[in-house]
Scaffold this motif. Structure first.
Motif, short mmCIF file in Angstrom:
data_model
loop_
_atom_site.label_atom_id
_atom_site.label_comp_id
_atom_site.label_asym_id
_atom_site.label_seq_id
_atom_site.Cartn_x
_atom_site.Cartn_y
_atom_site.Cartn_z
N ALA A 968 0.83 -1.21 0.00
CA ALA A 968 0.00 0.00 0.00
C ALA A 968 0.86 1.26 0.00
N ILE A 969 2.01 1.22 0.66
CA ILE A 969 2.89 2.40 0.68
C ILE A 969 3.52 2.60 -0.69
N VAL A 970 3.97 1.55 -1.32
CA VAL A 970 4.62 1.68 -2.62
C VAL A 970 3.60 2.02 -3.71
N SER A 971 2.39 1.48 -3.62
CA SER A 971 1.36 1.73 -4.64
C SER A 971 0.13 2.34 -3.98
N PRO A 972 0.21 3.57 -3.54
CA PRO A 972 -0.93 4.17 -2.81
C PRO A 972 -2.14 4.40 -3.69
N PHE A 973 -1.92 4.66 -4.98
CA PHE A 973 -3.07 4.93 -5.85
C PHE A 973 -3.92 3.68 -6.03
N GLU A 974 -3.28 2.53 -6.21
CA GLU A 974 -4.02 1.29 -6.39
C GLU A 974 -4.74 0.89 -5.12
N HIS A 975 -4.26 1.32 -3.96
CA HIS A 975 -4.90 0.98 -2.69
C HIS A 975 -5.80 2.09 -2.18
N GLU A 976 -6.09 3.09 -3.03
CA GLU A 976 -7.06 4.15 -2.75
C GLU A 976 -6.60 5.08 -1.62
N LEU A 977 -5.30 5.14 -1.38
CA LEU A 977 -4.79 6.08 -0.38
C LEU A 977 -4.62 7.48 -0.95
N VAL A 978 -4.48 7.60 -2.24
CA VAL A 978 -4.36 8.89 -2.91
C VAL A 978 -5.28 8.88 -4.11
N THR A 979 -5.63 10.05 -4.59
CA THR A 979 -6.55 10.16 -5.73
C THR A 979 -5.84 10.23 -7.07
N ALA A 980 -4.53 10.43 -7.05
CA ALA A 980 -3.76 10.49 -8.30
C ALA A 980 -2.44 9.77 -8.09
N ARG A 981 -1.86 9.31 -9.14
CA ARG A 981 -0.59 8.60 -9.03
C ARG A 981 0.49 9.55 -8.54
N PRO A 982 1.32 9.10 -7.60
CA PRO A 982 2.37 9.99 -7.07
C PRO A 982 3.44 10.28 -8.12
N SER A 983 4.13 11.37 -7.92
CA SER A 983 5.21 11.76 -8.82
C SER A 983 6.38 10.79 -8.68
N ARG A 984 7.32 10.93 -9.60
CA ARG A 984 8.49 10.05 -9.57
C ARG A 984 9.32 10.29 -8.31
#
Length: 1736
Positions: A968-984
Motif C-alpha cells: 500500500a505504501i509503494v502503490s498508494p493509488f491502487e490501494h485508494e490512499l491517494v486520488t492520483a498517481r504519485p510523482s516520480r
C-alpha cells in the motif's frame, strides 16, 4: 664447413649447390638454437655461432635463400637470432621487405617467442619489442587491407548518431597508415604465405600476447595520451571488420577477447585507460551490434556467444573502477551501444535456430546488469528484467516451434516498449517485407539478401527454410505489435494489412503453408489489446474481398480463434455488421458449388457459434439478424439427403444446428409464422433414427473408411438428434406463442418417435424458462459444490481446496483465494482455512524466511485475507502519512545524489522523518485493527510457531509488512490512499520508506548491513525495533471474534456461487484427477455427479450496461419546440461503439445550431473521452452542459478537461433548471424518485467522505460531493446489490463490500445496512425466479396432459421422456406432484404403473380440476385403459368444473362409450358409476347432455351405468319426466326420458322403487295410451319392468300370496284388454310389444320423440275416459298387490302429488295440443336384446 658454406653464399664466390646450402642453413639454424640454451661463457659453440650469425641473416632473410627452404627453419632462425643477439635490423628486414614470407615468419616467430613455456634468464623478453608496436600494427593494417581487397566483406554498419567523431578519427588514421604501408609488400601468389595466413598469424599473436601491438609510453601531454589510446582503437576498429570474415572470424574474436582480458594494460594511466576502454569498447559494441542487427554476419551464433564473454569482461573491469567512473565524463556512445545491444537481444529472438534464440535470451541478463550499472543507470531495465527471468535453460528440451511460442508469449506480456523494441520491430519488418515481396509478389529485387538471411537464420537456403524464417518474423512482429501500436499505429496497420494480404495470394506450392502460418499468428500471437483493431481490419478486408471464398474462410478461422481466446470479448456493432454482411454475401457466391457450399457453411456456422456466445448478436440490426436467420434456415432446407450416411453431411448439420440454436437464443427479433413453420418442418424432417442410419449403406471408396464410418454412424446420428432437439427448443423459446402450440399439435398427432421428440423439446423449453427448476436447481448444485469445498476431511485438510490449487492455472488462483475467503468467512471458519492452507506450505519449508514469499496459493490467500479484512484498517492507519507527504510535493527523498537538486543530507533527513512517521502510525494502530484481521495474524503466527517454534512473531512481522503495509505504501493509488498517481520523486521516497520498514521487520542480516541505502537509517531502525515487537505481540492478543457480527447466508451470494462453479469447470478433468489422488471415493463421486449436473460453461448475468435499455439510442432529443433544443447523451450506451461514428452523428444533428448537452452518467463505469464525442462544430455550438447521475469516473473525465469546459456553463442539477426529462429512459430517471431506504454513512478512502446511501431497485447509490471550481457538486456512485462477492461486517460501524475489481468500506450502522442489502438481494432472486413464460403458463394444462398421457405410451423412451417433462413441469408450475417426482438423468417407467399414475393424477386434478377437460379427451383418443383407471379418484372433482366444461367432458365420455371396446367397457364399469354419485348440479349437466347431444344407444348405456353408482341420476330422470308430462308446453324428449326409465326400472333396487313408485305410476297414468306408438309401447313395457323388478328383486321379501298376485298381474298385462288399455291392440302379446320397440329402434333411428302424432287428435273423449278408468283400475290392482309398507308410501306419494282416483285426465295435464316428434336418430346397443331376452 657450415660457416664456410654459408659464407660462400654471402660473398657470392662459387656457391655451393642448392641442396648443400639448404642443409648448411638448416644446420646453422640448429646450431643457433643450441646456442640459445647455453650461457655464452660456458660453451665454445656460442662463440662459433656468434661469427656465423651475420652470414645466416644475410642468407636466410634475403632472397638468396634456397627456394625449398622450410618456413619452420626460418621461424627457428628468427627465434634463435632474437635470443642470441637482439638486432633491430632483423625487424627492419622482415617488415620492410617485399617478401610476404618474411612477414609471416616474423609474426609466427613472435608468436613462438610469446608462447614459449619457460624462459631462461638470459633470454630476452618479448616486451623488448614494444617499441616496434607501431610497425606491427602497420603490418596488421596492411595485411588486413590486402585480405579485404581479395575477399571483401560488405558492411552497412552505421556509426552512432551524433557520437562518431572519434571513430572517424580512428578510421582516418587507419586509412593513412594503410596507405603508407601499402608499398611494403606486394601480393604473394604462394598459398603458404598468403595474406590470409599472415593475418591469421597476427591474430594468433594478439591472442597469445595482446599488448604487443599496443603503444606503451609514459605520456606527459594530452596529445601523447590520445596517440597512445589511438593504437588500441585502431586495432579494435579494424579487427571488428573481420568478425564476419569467412576464414578468420574465429581468430578475430579470440584476439578481441584477449584484448579485453588485459584492459588495464591498454594505457599507462588508469584514467586514460578507462576513457580509452569506454570509447573503444562502446564503438566496438555498437559496430558489432549494428552488423548483427542488419544480419550481415553469417556466424551470428558464434558472434553472440563471443559478445557474451566480452560483456562479462566489460562488467568485470567496470566494477573494479567504480570511483574512476564516477569522476569520469562520459559521452553518449556507451548508452547508444547498450541500446544497440538490447536491439540485438530482441532481434534474434525470432531466429529459427534454437541455440541462437537461447543465446539471445542469455544476453538479457547481461543487459540488465548494464542498465543497473553506473554507466547506464538512466536506461530502463524493466523489460530486460522480464526477459532475463525466462527460464531459457529448461526450454532447450522443447522443439523449435514450442520455443518460439514460449518466447512470443513472453513478448506479449511486456508492459511497455522502449527504443530497442521499436528498432527491433522496424528492422524485422524491413526484412519481412523483402521476404513477403519475394514469396507473395514474386519480386526478386532482394533475392540475394533474402537467401542470405535465410541461411543465417535457418542454416538452409531451400524454400521451406525461407518460409520458416518468414513465419518466425511474422510471429515476432505480431507479438510486439501492441507495443508499437501505442506510438506508431500506422506501421502496425500497414503490417497487419500486408499480413492479411498474404491470405489472398495466388495459387503457389507454398501458399498453404504461408496461409497456415498467418492464421495461427493472427489468432494466437497478437496481444489482446489489439483484438478490436484486428477485428476491424479483418472486417474491412472481408467487405472488400467477400467474393474470395478461400480468403473468407481464412478470416473465419482467425475471427473464431480470437473470439474463442477471449470469452468476455464483445464485437463492436459496426465490425460485427460488416463481418456478417460479408459472410452472407460470400454465402450467395458459393451456392453454385455444392461441395464448397457445404464446407463454407460449416465454417461460417462454427464462427457464428462463437459470435453468438459472446453476445454480439444482440446488438446487430434487426434486418441483419433476419438475414442471418434466413441464411441458416436455408442451409437446413438445402441439406443433402440423410441416406446413405455421410459424415460430411452430419458434421455440417451439427455445425448449422449449433449455430442456429445459439443464434435463436440470442436474437432480439420476432419470428413470423410462415418462416417459423417452415424452419420447424425442416428441422423435424432432419431427424434420423440411429438404427436406420446404421443399416443404410455407407458409401466410401476406401473399405477401411467405410467400416469406420459404419461404426461411427450411430453415435453421430445420436449427436445430430440431440442437436436438433436443442435447436427446436431454441426455436420454441424464440417464439413461445407459436412454438408451444406447434409442438403440442405435433406431439398429439405424430408417431411414437415424433411424440418422444416433442416431449423432449418441451422438457428443455420448460427447464430453460422455469426459474424454479433450472435456476434454483443450478444454484442448489452450486451451493452443494461450495459446501463440499468448505468441508474438511477427517485429518482436518481441505481436500477440494488443495486439489483446485494444484489443478488450476496461476491466473485462476486469485479467484480461488477470493472464493475460499468469502465462503469460509460466511461460515465462520476462516481459522480453519488459514491453518489448513498455510500449514500445507509451512510443513515443507526449511526456513521461516522463505515462507509465503513467492506466488504460491498460500501466499496469495494470505495477501487477500489481509487486504480484505484489513481494508478499512489500512486506510485509516496510513492516511495521515500520505497526507503529510502530499503536502510537500517538492521534497526530495533520497540517500544519494542523482542529479535532481538539493543536498543529500536534507533528502536523507526528509526520508528519515517520513519513515519515523510511518513507524509511529503503524505501531500505535493496534486499537484500529478489527478482530477478524487479528484472527488472521494469530493463525499465521500459530502455523509458523508449530513449524518453527519461537519464530512466529518475527516471521509474522516480515509477512505483515511484505504483504500488507508495504504494497500500500509503494502503490498508494491502487490501494485508494491517494486520488492520483504519485510523482516520480514521491514514488522514490515511498520505496525507501517501505524498504526501511521491511528491513526493520526482517531484523539484522548480512544483506542489510551491506546495503548502502539502509546505513543512514540504522539509528531509526534500532529505535523502532523493540516497539515493533510489542506491536506484533499486541496484534496477536485479544483476537476473539464477535459472534454477534452478522454474515450473509451462502445461498444468497450469487456471485460467490458463480465464481465457485467457474473454478471447477476451468479444467474439470484435471480437477477431478487431482481430487481422485487425495480424496475418498464418495467425495470424488459426489463432486463428479454435481459437475455433470451443471453446465460446462458458467452463464453469468449480462453486464448492466447491456441489460439496461438494449434498444436505446445514445443520442435522444428531449425538447423539440424549445430553443435551444436539449439533447441527452446516454453514456452507458457508448460501449463497443466507434467514437468516430458517435462524433459524426452528434455533429450532424447538433453542429449547426445552439444546443444544450445533457450527459446521462447512470451506470457509466468506464467514461469515454468526452472531447472525442464532439466535433469542432458541435462543441462550438454548445450553449450549456447538464450532468445527470454523475459518477466518479465521469467526474474525473470532466476534471481532465476542466480548462476547456470552464468556459461553458455546467450544471450538475438539471432538475433545478426545469429540464424536460420525460423522454429520458426509465432507468435514467430512477434516481429522481424517492429511494426505498436511505442511510447516512462515511466512505473510507483517502479521507472519510460523508455520503448518503440510498437503495433503489437492486442498486446501492453512494451520493457524495466533489469540488468543481468554487462549488460542490453531487456525485453518485452506483453499485449493483447482487454484484458484491462478499459483504463483511468488520465491526459494528464498518461494513466492507467486495466487488470483482474493488473493495469499498463504509462507516455506518453495519448490521442495518447489511440486512437491507440482503433483503434486496433476496427480492431480486425471487423476481428472477418468478416462473415460466406466459405461453407456457397459458398452455400449462395441455403440457401436463401431454406428459401424463404419455406416461402410458407403448414406447419406453417416450414414457421416460414424459416422466422428465412432468418433473420439470412440476417444478416450474409448483405442482403438488413435485414431492412424488424426482428428476433423474435416466428412469424406466413401466407401461402399467397404475399406483404411480393414480397418485399423480389425483394430485394433478386436485390442484387443477379443469385439467380433466383436456386430459380426458386426450386419454380417450389414446385408448389407454390404465390411464382411465388412474383417474378413479379424480372423477369426484368433475363437480368443480364449469358447466360448459362438464358438458364437454360428458360428451367425450359418451362418445367413447358409444364406440365400445375395452375402453367403453371400462368407462361403463368404472367411470359412469362414479359420476352417478356426484351432486345434482353435475348430474343435471349430464342429463342435459344425454337428452340433446348423445345418441340414444349410448345415452341408455350411460344412464344404466351411472345409475349403478346411485339413485341421483334416476331421480333426476323421474323428476324431468314428471315436469315434461305435467307441463302444458310441448313434450320435448319425452320418449327419450321414457327410454331412460325403461333402463332404470329393469334392475332398480327396493329403495328406488319405494321412493319413486308413485312418481312412476303418475307418469304411466299420464302417458299411457297416448302419444306415438313408441311412447305407448314404452309405457306398457315400463309397467312390466316395474312389476317385474318387484318379483326379481331378492331384497324385497314378498309373501306367497303377494308373489302369486304379482305373477297374475304380469300375465294379465299380456291379455287383449290390457293391451287395449295402452292402445297397443295391434300386437298379440307383450313380447311382441317389446320386439316392436327393439325393431323400431333398429329400423327407425327416431325414437318417436314428438309431443303427439296424427292418431292422437282423433281420440275421442270416450276413449279418454276409458283409458283413465282402466288406468285407475290397473293402478289400484297393482297397489293392492304391494306389501303393506309400500302401499302406505304409495298413498302418501299420491296425496303429495294431488292425484286421486276421482281425478280426470285433464287434471293430470294430458290434454292439449302436442307438437310433432323429435327427428334425432338413435340406435340401440346389442345388449338391449339381451335385456329383454332375460326378461322373457
Amino acid at each position: 664447413m657450415v660457416a664456410s658454406t654459408v659464407q660462400s653464399e654471402r660473398t657470392q664466390s662459387k656457391g655451393p649447390a642448392t641442396r648443400e646450402l639448404q642443409y648448411a642453413c638448416q644446420a646453422a639454424v640448429n646450431l643457433c638454437k643450441i646456442a640459445t640454451f647455453v650461457n655464452q661463457s660456458d660453451f665454445f659453440v656460442f662463440n662459433v655461432v656468434q661469427h656465423m650469425i651475420e652470414h645466416v641473416k644475410s642468407v636466410l632473410l634475403t632472397g638468396s635463400r634456397p627456394r625449398d627452404m622450410d618456413r619452420n627453419v626460418l621461424v627457428d632462425c628468427f627465434v634463435a637470432l632474437f635470443r642470441l643477439k637482439f638486432d633491430n635490423d632483423v625487424f627492419r628486414v622482415c617488415l620492410n621487405t617485399q617478401q610476404p614470407l618474411l612477414q609471416l615468419v616474423l609474426v609466427e616467430a613472435l608468436s613462438a617467442i610469446s608462447a614459449q613455456p619457460s624462459q631462461l634468464p638470459w633470454w630476452p623478453r618479448i616486451e623488448m619489442l614494444s617499441s616496434r608496436s607501431d610497425q606491427l600494427r602497420a603490418l596488421l593494417l596492411s595485411t588486413l587491407d590486402r585480405v579485404l581487397e581479395a575477399e571483401p566483406v560488405i558492411s552497412n554498419a552505421h556509426l552512432p548518431i551524433g557520437m562518431s567523431r572519434s571513430w572517424h578519427k580512428v578510421s582516418g588514421r587507419w586509412r593513412v597508415e594503410r596507405a603508407s604501408s601499402a608499398s611494403l609488400a606486394s601480393v604473394c601468389n604462394q598459398a603458404e604465405c598468403s595474406h590470409t595466413n599472415i593475418l591469421t598469424a597476427i591474430l594468433k599473436l594478439i591472442t597469445s600476447h595482446p599488448t604487443l601491438l599496443i603503444t606503451k609510453r609514459v605520456s606527459k601531454t594530452e596529445e601523447e595520451t590520445r596517440e597512445e589510446g589511438s593504437s588500441i582503437e585502431s586495432i579494435v576498429s579494424n579487427l571488428v571488420l573481420l568478425i564476419d570474415h569467412p576464414h578468420v572470424h574465429s581468430q578475430t574474436m579470440q584476439a578481441l577477447l584477449a584484448l579485453h582480458r588485459v584492459i588495464p594494460e591498454w594505457h599507462q594511466r588508469p584514467a586514460a585507460t578507462l576513457r580509452t576502454f569506454l570509447n573503444v569498447n562502446s564503438h566496438m559494441l555498437f559496430s558489432v551490434c549494428q552488423k548483427l542487427i542488419h544480419l550481415q554476419m553469417s556466424n551470428a551464433f558464434e558472434v553472440i556467444s563471443w559478445l557474451n564473454f566480452v560483456m562479462i569482461k566489460r562488467a568485470e573491469y567496470l566494477s573494479s573502477c567504480t570511483e574512476a567512473i564516477e569522476s569520469c565524463l562520459l559521452d553518449g556512445i556507451a548508452t547508444q551501444a547498450i541500446m544497440k545491444f538490447e536491439v540485438v537481444c530482441y532481434l534474434y529472438l525470432w531466429n529459427c535456430a534454437p541455440d541462437l534464440v537461447v543465446a539471445s535470451l542469455s544476453l538479457f541478463h547481461i543487459h540488465l546488469k548494464e542498465c543497473n550499472g553506473i554507466l547506464s543507470a538512466n536506461l530502463d531495465a524493466s523489460l530486460s528484467k522480464i526477459m532475463s527471468a525466462v527460464p531459457h535453460s529448461t526450454i532447450m528440451t522443447a522443439g523449435r516451434i514450442a520455443l518460439q511460442k514460449s518466447v512470443n508469449r513472453v513478448l506479449r506480456g511486456l508492459p511497455h516498449s522502449n527504443g530497442a523494441t521499436h528498432e527491433a520491430w522496424h528492422e524485422t519488418f524491413r526484412i519481412w517485407e523483402m521476404f513477403t515481396n519475394q514469396l507473395v509478389n514474386k519480386c526478386s529485387d532482394h533475392s540475394e539478401f533474402v537467401e542470405h538471411v535465410t541461411k543465417v537464420t535457418t542454416d538452409g537456403t531451400e524454400l521451406s527454410s525461407m518460409i520458416d524464417a518468414w513465419s518466425s518474423m511474422s510471429a515476432f512482429l505480431c507479438a510486439l505489435s501492441h507495443l508499437i501500436w501505442l506510438k506508431e499505429p500506422n506501421h502496425v496497420t500497414t503490417f497487419m494489412t500486408r499480413l492479411l494480404g498474404v491470405l489472398r495470394m495466388d495459387d503457389s506450392p507454398y501458399r498453404e503453408m504461408m496461409c497456415k502460418c498467418v492464421k495461427e499468428e493472427l489468432s494466437y500471437e497478437v496481444h489482446t489489446t489489439l483484438d478490436q483493431f484486428l477485428l476491424h481490419s479483418i472486417s474491412c478486408q472481408l467487405s472488400s474481398h467477400s467474393s474470395n471464398i478461400l480468403f473468407v474462410e481464412h478470416c473465419i478461422y482467425i475471427l473464431k480463434n480470437i473470439l474463442s481466446r477471449r470469452q468476455g470479448m464483445v464485437l463492436r456493432v459496426d465490425s460485427t455488421s460488416e463481418i456478417m454482411n460479408a459472410l452472407l454475401q460470400s454465402q450467395h457466391t458459393v451456392e453454385r458449388n455444392p461441395h464448397q457450399r457445404m464446407t463454407f457453411t460449416r465454417k461460417m456456422c462454427s464462427f457464428l457459434q462463437v459470435v453468438v456466445s459472446n453476445g454480439s448478436a444482440r446488438r446487430l440490426p434487426s434486418q441483419l439478424q433476419g438475414r442471418m436467420l434466413d441464411c441458416m434456415a436455408g442451409a437446413v432446407a438445402t441439406l443433402p439427403p440423410a441416406t446413405p450416411f455421410s459424415p460430411t453431411r452430419t458434421e455440417l448439420l451439427l455445425s448449422i444446428l449449433n449455430a442456429l440454436s445459439r443464434f435463436l437464443g440470442n436474437m432480439t427479433i420476432p419470428i413470423q409464422p410462415a418462416p417459423f413453420n417452415k424452419l420447424f418442418n425442416d428441422l423435424l424432417d432432419s431427424f434420423a433414427d440411429a438404427s436406420v442410419s446404421h443399416s443404410s449403406p455407407v458409401r466410401s471408396k476406401n473399405p477401411v473408411e467405410e467400416i469406420a464410418n459404419a461404426s461411427l454412424a450411430p453415435e453421430m446420428v445420436k449427436r445430430c438428434n440431440d442437436a436438433l432437439l436443442t435447436t427446436l427448443a431454441a426455436l420454441v423459446n424464440a417464439s413461445p406463442e407459436l412454438g408451444v402450440t406447434r409442438v403440442l399439435d405435433t406431439a398429439w398427432g405424430g408417431e411414437w418417435r415424433v411424440r418422444g421428440y416433442m416431449l423432449e423439446i418441451l422438457s428443455r423449453v420448460v427447464a430453460e424458462h422455469s426459474s424454479p427448476s433450472s435456476v434454483s436447481d443450478r444454484q442448489g448444485s452450486q451451493s452443494e459444490l461450495l459446501r463440499l469445498l468448505c468441508q474438511p476431511a477427517e485429518d482436518g485438510s481441505l481436500q477440494i481446496v488443495n486439489s483446485l490449487a494444484i489443478a488450476l492455472p496461476n491466473e485462476s488462483l486469485d479467484t480461488l483465494c477470493r472464493v475460499c475467503v468469502s465462503a469460509f468467512s460466511e461460515r465462520g471458519e476462516m481459522g480453519q482455512l488459514i491453518h489448513s492452507v498455510l500449514w500445507s506450505e509451512a510443513e515443507s519449508a526449511t526456513s521461516p524466511a522463505t515462507l509465503f514469499r513467492g506466488s504460491s496459493f498460500a501466499a496469495k490467500l494470505l495477501s487477500w485475507s489481509l487486504r480484505m479484512f484489513g481494508h478499512a484498517y489500512l486506510l485509516e492507519t496510513l492516511r495521515p502519512l500520505m497526507t503529510k507527504l502530499l503536502s510537500t510535493p517538492e521534497m526530495l527523498y533520497e540517500v544519494e545524489d542523482r542529479g535532481e537538486g538539493g543536498s543529500v543530507e536534507e533528502a536523507i533527513a526528509a526520508t528519515r522523518e517520513a519513515a519515523d512517521m510511518a513507524f509511529e502510525l503503524i505501531v500505535h494502530s493496534v486499537q484500529k485493527a478489527n478482530p477478524r484481521f487479528k484472527q488472521v495474524c494469530c493463525q499465521v503466527c500459530s502455523v509458523i510457531n508449530t513449524r518453527f517454534p519461537g519464530l512466529g512473531s518475527s516471521a509474522l512481522g516480515k509477512i505483515l509488512f511484505l504483504r500488507f503495509f508495504n504494497p500500500a505504501i509503494v502503490s498508494p493509488f491502487e490501494h485508494e490512499l491517494v486520488t492520483a498517481r504519485p510523482s516520480r520523486r514521491l514514488s522514490r521516497g515511498l520505496t525507501l520508506i517501505s524498504k526501511i520498514l521491511q528491513s526493520t521487520a526482517n531484523g539484522p542480516s548480512t544483506t542489510r548491513d551491506r546495503d548502502a541505502t539502509i546505513q543512514p537509517f540504522q539509528p531509526l531502525i534500532d529505535k523502532w525495533t523493540e516497539p515493533l515487537k510489542r506491536f506484533l505481540a499486541d496484534m496477536m492478543e485479544d483476537s476473539a471474534l464477535d459472534d454477534h457480527l452478522p454474515s450473509p447466508a451462502p445461498s444468497s451470494n450469487h456471485q460467490l456461487l458463480l465464481n465457485a462453479h467457474s473454478l471447477f469447470v476451468t479444467d474439470k478433468a484435471e480437477v477431478l484427477r487431482q481430487l481422485s489422488f487425495v480424496s475418498v471415493s464418495p467425495l470424488y463421486s459426489r463432486v463428479d455427479a454435481l459437475l455433470k449436473s451443471l453446465p460446462d460453461h458458467v452463464s453469468r448475468p449480462a453486464p448492466v450496461t447491456e441489460t439496461l435499455d438494449p434498444s436505446l439510442p445514445f443520442l435522444i432529443q428531449l425538447s423539440k419546440d424549445v430553443v435551444p433544443p436539449t439533447f441527452a447523451i446516454v453514456l452507458r450506451r457508448l460501449q463497443n461503439v466507434e467514437m468516430e461514428n458517435v462524433a459524426k452523428q452528434i455533429g450532424e444533428r447538433c453542429g449547426r445550431m445552439k444546443w444544450i448537452c445533457l450527459l446521462d452518467g447512470l451506470m457509466c463505469y468506464e467514461a469515454p473521452n468526452l472531447m472525442k464525442l464532439f466535433s469542432a462544430d458541435a462543441f462550438a455550438h454548445i450553449d450549456q452542459i447538464l450532468v445527470l447521475n454523475a459518477s466518479t469516473q465521469l467526474y474525473n473525465k470532466l476534471m481532465e478537461n476542466f480548462s476547456l469546459l470552464q468556459t461553458l456553463r455546467i450544471n450538475f442539477d438539471p432538475i433545478s433548471l426545469a429540464t424536460p426529462l420525460d423522454l429520458l429512459p426509465t432507468r435514467s430517471r430512477t434516481l429522481l424518485n424517492p429511494p426505498s431506504h436511505a442511510f447516512p454513512a462515511a466512505l473510507i478512502s483517502n479521507d472519510e467522505i460523508p455520503v448518503t446511501i440510498k437503495l433503489y431497485d437492486n442498486m446501492m447509490v453512494v451520493i457524495g460531493s466533489r469540488p468543481w471550481g468554487n462549488d460542490q457538486v453531487p456525485i453518485a456512485d452506483i453499485y449493483q446489490c447482487t454484484d458484491f462477492e462478499q459483504l463483511e461486517v468488520i465491526s459494528p460501524t464498518v461494513l466492507t463490500l467486495v466487488q470483482p475489481s474493488s473493495i469499498v468500506s463504509l462507516r455506518c450502522e453495519a448490521s442495518t445496512l447489511l440486512s437491507r442489502l440482503m433483503a434486496e438481494r433476496q427480492r431480486v432472486a425471487s423476481v428472477e425466479q418468478g416462473g415460466v413464460i406466459p405461453p407456457l403458463r397459458a398452455n400449462s394444462l395441455h403440457l401436463i396432459s401431454l406428459a401424463f398421457v404419455h406416461l402410458a405410451d407403448g414406447d419406453v423412451a417416450v414414457r421416460s421422456t414424459a416422466y422428465r417433462l412432468l418433473c420439470v413441469l412440476s417444478d416450474a408450475l409448483k405442482l403438488p406432484t413435485a414431492a412424488s417426482l424426482q428428476e433423474t438423468p435416466c428412469v424406466f417407467v413401466p407401461s402399467n404403473s397404475l399406483e404411480f399414475l393414480q397418485c399423480t393424477a389425483q394430485s394433478l386434478v386436485t390442484h387443477e380440476p379443469s385439467l380433466l377437460t383436456i386430459l380426458v379427451p386426450r386419454l380417450l383418443d389414446m385408448g389407454s385403459v390404465t390411464l382411465l383407471y388412474s383417474l378413479a379418484e379424480a372423477w369426484q372433482l368433475v363437480a368443480q368444473l364449469r358447466e360448459e366444461s362438464r358438458a364437454e367432458l360428458f360428451g367425450s365420455l359418451s362418445m367413447a362409450t358409444e364406440v365400445g371396446g375395452a375402453l367403453g367397457t371400462a368407462i361403463c364399469c368404472d367411470v359412469w358409476p362414479r359420476i352417478g354419485t356426484l351432486d345434482n348440479v353435475t348430474l343435471h349437466t349430464l342429463l342435459n347432455r344425454l337428452m340433446h347431444a348423445c345418441p340414444l344407444a349410448s345415452s341408455l348405456q350411460v344412464v344404466q351405468a351411472a345409475c349403478r353408482g346411485g339413485d341421483r341420476l334416476a331421480a333426476l330422470i323421474v323428476e324431468r319426466t314428471i315436469s315434461q308430462v305435467s307441463s302444458r308446453e310441448p313434450r320435448v324428449s319425452l320418449s327419450r326420458l321414457m327410454a331412460f326409465l325403461l333402463v332404470i326400472t329393469f334392475d332398480a333396487d327396493v329403495t328406488f322403487l319405494e321412493s319413486h313408485l308413485a312418481h312412476l305410476m303418475h307418469i304411466i297414468s299420464c302417458v299411457s295410451g297416448t302419444g306415438p306408438p313408441f311412447l305407448r309401447c314404452a309405457t306398457y313395457t315400463l309397467v312390466s319392468n316395474i312389476f317385474q323388478s318387484f318379483g326379481a328383486n331378492t331384497k324385497l321379501a314378498l309373501s306367497d300370496d303377494a308373489r302369486r298376485s304379482l305373477g297374475l298381474f304380469l300375465r294379465q298385462l299380456a291379455n287383449e284388454d290390457t293391451m287395449r288399455l295402452f292402445r297397443i291392440y295391434d300386437y298379440d302379446n307383450g313380447q311382441e310389444v317389446v320386439e316392436m320397440i327393439m325393431n323400431h329402434v333398429q329400423t327407425d333411428t327416431s325414437c318417436g320423440d314428438r309431443s303427439e302424432d296424427s292418431d292422437y287428435e282423433s281420440i275421442c273423449e270416450e276413449d279418454v275416459r276409458r283409458v283413465e278408468e282402466n288406468t285407475r283400475i290397473a293402478i289400484r290392482f297393482s297397489i293392492s298387490s304391494l306389501p303393506p309398507s309400500m302401499r302406505c308410501k304409495e298413498r302418501a306419494d299420491r296425496a303429495e302429488i294431488g292425484w286421486s282416483s276421482g281425478g280426470s285426465s285433464h287434471d293430470m295435464g294430458i290434454r292439449g295440443k302436442r307438437r310433432g316428434p323429435d327427428t334425432v336418430t338413435h340406435r340401440l346397443l346389442p345388449h338391449w336384446h339381451t335385456l329383454y331376452a332375460r326378461r322373457r
